[in-house]
Motif scaffolding. Structure first.
Motif, PDB file in Angstrom:
ATOM      1  N   LYS A  32      -5.116  -1.802  -4.464  1.00  0.00           N
ATOM      2  CA  LYS A  32      -5.742  -3.108  -4.196  1.00  0.00           C
ATOM      3  C   LYS A  32      -6.139  -3.790  -5.493  1.00  0.00           C
ATOM      4  CE  LYS A  32      -7.513  -1.321   0.126  1.00  0.00           C
ATOM      5  NZ  LYS A  32      -8.640  -0.631   0.713  1.00  0.00           N
ATOM      6  N   ASP A  33      -6.866  -3.082  -6.362  1.00  0.00           N
ATOM      7  CA  ASP A  33      -7.300  -3.674  -7.630  1.00  0.00           C
ATOM      8  C   ASP A  33      -6.115  -3.918  -8.557  1.00  0.00           C
ATOM      9  OD1 ASP A  33      -9.940  -3.718  -6.853  1.00  0.00           O
ATOM     10  OD2 ASP A  33     -10.435  -1.805  -7.834  1.00  0.00           O
ATOM     11  N   ALA A  34      -5.059  -3.107  -8.413  1.00  0.00           N
ATOM     12  CA  ALA A  34      -3.888  -3.256  -9.280  1.00  0.00           C
ATOM     13  C   ALA A  34      -3.028  -4.451  -8.876  1.00  0.00           C
ATOM     14  CB  ALA A  34      -3.057  -1.979  -9.245  1.00  0.00           C
ATOM     15  N   GLY A  35      -3.275  -4.981  -7.692  1.00  0.00           N
ATOM     16  CA  GLY A  35      -2.470  -6.111  -7.233  1.00  0.00           C
ATOM     17  C   GLY A  35      -1.060  -5.713  -6.848  1.00  0.00           C
ATOM     18  N   PHE A  36      -0.892  -4.448  -6.450  1.00  0.00           N
ATOM     19  CA  PHE A  36       0.429  -3.939  -6.071  1.00  0.00           C
ATOM     20  C   PHE A  36       0.986  -4.712  -4.884  1.00  0.00           C
ATOM     21  CE2 PHE A  36       2.850  -0.858  -3.424  1.00  0.00           C
ATOM     22  CZ  PHE A  36       3.925  -0.662  -4.295  1.00  0.00           C
ATOM     23  N   THR A  37       2.227  -5.091  -4.998  1.00  0.00           N
ATOM     24  CA  THR A  37       2.882  -5.752  -3.873  1.00  0.00           C
ATOM     25  C   THR A  37       4.218  -5.073  -3.584  1.00  0.00           C
ATOM     26  OG1 THR A  37       3.977  -7.389  -5.279  1.00  0.00           O
ATOM     27  CG2 THR A  37       1.837  -7.998  -4.355  1.00  0.00           C
ATOM     28  N   ALA A  38       4.454  -4.850  -2.303  1.00  0.00           N
ATOM     29  CA  ALA A  38       5.724  -4.293  -1.834  1.00  0.00           C
ATOM     30  C   ALA A  38       5.776  -4.513  -0.331  1.00  0.00           C
ATOM     31  CB  ALA A  38       5.823  -2.804  -2.163  1.00  0.00           C
TER      32      ALA A  38
ATOM     33  N   GLY B  46       0.806  -1.216   0.000  1.00  0.00           N
ATOM     34  CA  GLY B  46       0.000   0.000   0.000  1.00  0.00           C
ATOM     35  C   GLY B  46       0.834   1.258   0.000  1.00  0.00           C
ATOM     36  N   PRO B  47       0.210   2.366   0.422  1.00  0.00           N
ATOM     37  CA  PRO B  47       0.826   3.689   0.301  1.00  0.00           C
ATOM     38  C   PRO B  47       1.868   3.997   1.375  1.00  0.00           C
ATOM     39  CG  PRO B  47      -1.260   3.886   1.416  1.00  0.00           C
ATOM     40  CD  PRO B  47      -1.129   2.429   1.018  1.00  0.00           C
ATOM     41  N   TYR B  48       2.481   5.160   1.214  1.00  0.00           N
ATOM     42  CA  TYR B  48       3.318   5.749   2.249  1.00  0.00           C
ATOM     43  C   TYR B  48       2.411   6.585   3.137  1.00  0.00           C
ATOM     44  CZ  TYR B  48       7.321   4.842  -0.832  1.00  0.00           C
ATOM     45  OH  TYR B  48       8.272   4.255  -1.624  1.00  0.00           O
ATOM     46  N   LEU B  49       2.509   6.399   4.428  1.00  0.00           N
ATOM     47  CA  LEU B  49       1.778   7.239   5.374  1.00  0.00           C
ATOM     48  C   LEU B  49       2.758   8.236   5.971  1.00  0.00           C
ATOM     49  CD1 LEU B  49      -0.384   4.584   7.253  1.00  0.00           C
ATOM     50  CD2 LEU B  49      -0.978   5.941   5.241  1.00  0.00           C
ATOM     51  N   VAL B  50       2.393   9.518   5.870  1.00  0.00           N
ATOM     52  CA  VAL B  50       3.262  10.586   6.370  1.00  0.00           C
ATOM     53  C   VAL B  50       2.479  11.394   7.398  1.00  0.00           C
ATOM     54  CG1 VAL B  50       4.668  12.577   5.730  1.00  0.00           C
ATOM     55  CG2 VAL B  50       4.350  10.698   4.098  1.00  0.00           C
ATOM     56  N   PRO B  51       2.963  11.466   8.637  1.00  0.00           N
ATOM     57  CA  PRO B  51       2.254  12.249   9.655  1.00  0.00           C
ATOM     58  C   PRO B  51       2.388  13.733   9.366  1.00  0.00           C
ATOM     59  CG  PRO B  51       4.347  11.482  10.518  1.00  0.00           C
ATOM     60  CD  PRO B  51       4.197  10.859   9.157  1.00  0.00           C
TER      61      PRO B  51
ATOM     62  N   LYS C  15      -4.424  14.273  10.089  1.00  0.00           N
ATOM     63  CA  LYS C  15      -3.283  13.884  10.909  1.00  0.00           C
ATOM     64  C   LYS C  15      -2.196  13.181  10.113  1.00  0.00           C
ATOM     65  CE  LYS C  15      -5.684  13.759  15.262  1.00  0.00           C
ATOM     66  NZ  LYS C  15      -6.074  13.011  16.438  1.00  0.00           N
ATOM     67  N   GLN C  16      -2.548  12.714   8.907  1.00  0.00           N
ATOM     68  CA  GLN C  16      -1.550  12.079   8.048  1.00  0.00           C
ATOM     69  C   GLN C  16      -2.016  12.157   6.597  1.00  0.00           C
ATOM     70  OE1 GLN C  16      -1.215   7.988   9.261  1.00  0.00           O
ATOM     71  NE2 GLN C  16      -3.131   7.398   8.339  1.00  0.00           N
ATOM     72  N   VAL C  17      -1.078  11.981   5.695  1.00  0.00           N
ATOM     73  CA  VAL C  17      -1.426  11.848   4.286  1.00  0.00           C
ATOM     74  C   VAL C  17      -0.950  10.479   3.822  1.00  0.00           C
ATOM     75  CG1 VAL C  17      -1.420  14.299   3.731  1.00  0.00           C
ATOM     76  CG2 VAL C  17       0.696  13.022   3.547  1.00  0.00           C
ATOM     77  N   ALA C  18      -1.703   9.884   2.907  1.00  0.00           N
ATOM     78  CA  ALA C  18      -1.342   8.595   2.325  1.00  0.00           C
ATOM     79  C   ALA C  18      -0.922   8.862   0.886  1.00  0.00           C
ATOM     80  CB  ALA C  18      -2.530   7.633   2.369  1.00  0.00           C
ATOM     81  N   LEU C  19       0.355   8.677   0.620  1.00  0.00           N
ATOM     82  CA  LEU C  19       0.909   8.979  -0.705  1.00  0.00           C
ATOM     83  C   LEU C  19       1.048   7.701  -1.513  1.00  0.00           C
ATOM     84  CD1 LEU C  19       3.661  11.524   0.353  1.00  0.00           C
ATOM     85  CD2 LEU C  19       1.337  11.999  -0.437  1.00  0.00           C
ATOM     86  N   CYS C  20       0.597   7.758  -2.754  1.00  0.00           N
ATOM     87  CA  CYS C  20       0.620   6.598  -3.638  1.00  0.00           C
ATOM     88  C   CYS C  20       2.055   6.179  -3.951  1.00  0.00           C
ATOM     89  CB  CYS C  20      -0.101   6.939  -4.942  1.00  0.00           C
ATOM     90  SG  CYS C  20      -0.082   5.607  -6.152  1.00  0.00           S
ATOM     91  N   ARG C  21       2.309   4.900  -3.872  1.00  0.00           N
ATOM     92  CA  ARG C  21       3.604   4.387  -4.329  1.00  0.00           C
ATOM     93  C   ARG C  21       3.435   3.284  -5.357  1.00  0.00           C
ATOM     94  NH1 ARG C  21       6.730   0.246  -0.354  1.00  0.00           N
ATOM     95  NH2 ARG C  21       4.940  -0.666   0.661  1.00  0.00           N
ATOM     96  N   CYS C  22       2.180   3.039  -5.767  1.00  0.00           N
ATOM     97  CA  CYS C  22       1.948   1.998  -6.766  1.00  0.00           C
ATOM     98  C   CYS C  22       1.853   2.566  -8.175  1.00  0.00           C
ATOM     99  CB  CYS C  22       0.676   1.220  -6.433  1.00  0.00           C
ATOM    100  SG  CYS C  22      -0.859   2.087  -6.840  1.00  0.00           S
ATOM    101  N   GLY C  23       1.561   3.872  -8.292  1.00  0.00           N
ATOM    102  CA  GLY C  23       1.453   4.506  -9.606  1.00  0.00           C
ATOM    103  C   GLY C  23       0.067   4.416 -10.228  1.00  0.00           C
ATOM    104  N   HIS C  24      -0.913   3.834  -9.546  1.00  0.00           N
ATOM    105  CA  HIS C  24      -2.237   3.629 -10.134  1.00  0.00           C
ATOM    106  C   HIS C  24      -3.310   4.590  -9.626  1.00  0.00           C
ATOM    107  CE1 HIS C  24      -1.202  -0.014 -12.361  1.00  0.00           C
ATOM    108  NE2 HIS C  24      -0.420  -0.326 -11.339  1.00  0.00           N
ATOM    109  N   SER C  25      -2.984   5.424  -8.649  1.00  0.00           N
ATOM    110  CA  SER C  25      -3.987   6.350  -8.113  1.00  0.00           C
ATOM    111  C   SER C  25      -4.437   7.337  -9.182  1.00  0.00           C
ATOM    112  CB  SER C  25      -3.409   7.122  -6.926  1.00  0.00           C
ATOM    113  OG  SER C  25      -4.329   8.112  -6.499  1.00  0.00           O
TER     114      SER C  25
END
Ligand code: FES
Length: 68
Positions: free
Chosen positions: A52-58, A11-16, A31-41
């Motif tokens: 989730k639908d992209a099947g991203f794994t990391a 999933g994403p990067y969570l940054v407080p 309180k935080q932002v969720a930044l995409c790291r899969c490239g599909h947002s």
């Protein structure tokens, strides 16, 4: 001050934010932002759940950054 960035497994990067942040000059609340790291947002740079639908794994990871 240390900032901890959390990369969620598959999933994403969570940054407080401390409660507020600025996005392209516009003040936002959250309180935080969720930044995409899969490239599909469709709402980059933020995560919109498309990983989730992209099947991203990391693997999960934590990065601590020292900020002066
Ligand atoms: S990490 Fe969630 S949409 Fe890319």
């Amino acid at each position: 001050m240390k900032i901890k960035v959390t990369a969620l497994e598959n999933g994403p990067y969570l940054v407080p934010t401390g409660g507020k942040y600025t996005y392209n000059g516009e003040e936002k609340e959250g309180k935080q932002v969720a930044l995409c790291r899969c490239g599909h947002s469709k709402n980059k740079p933020f995560c919109d759940g498309a990983h989730k639908d992209a099947g991203f794994t990391a693997p999960a990871a934590e990065i601590e950054i020292e900020v002066e």
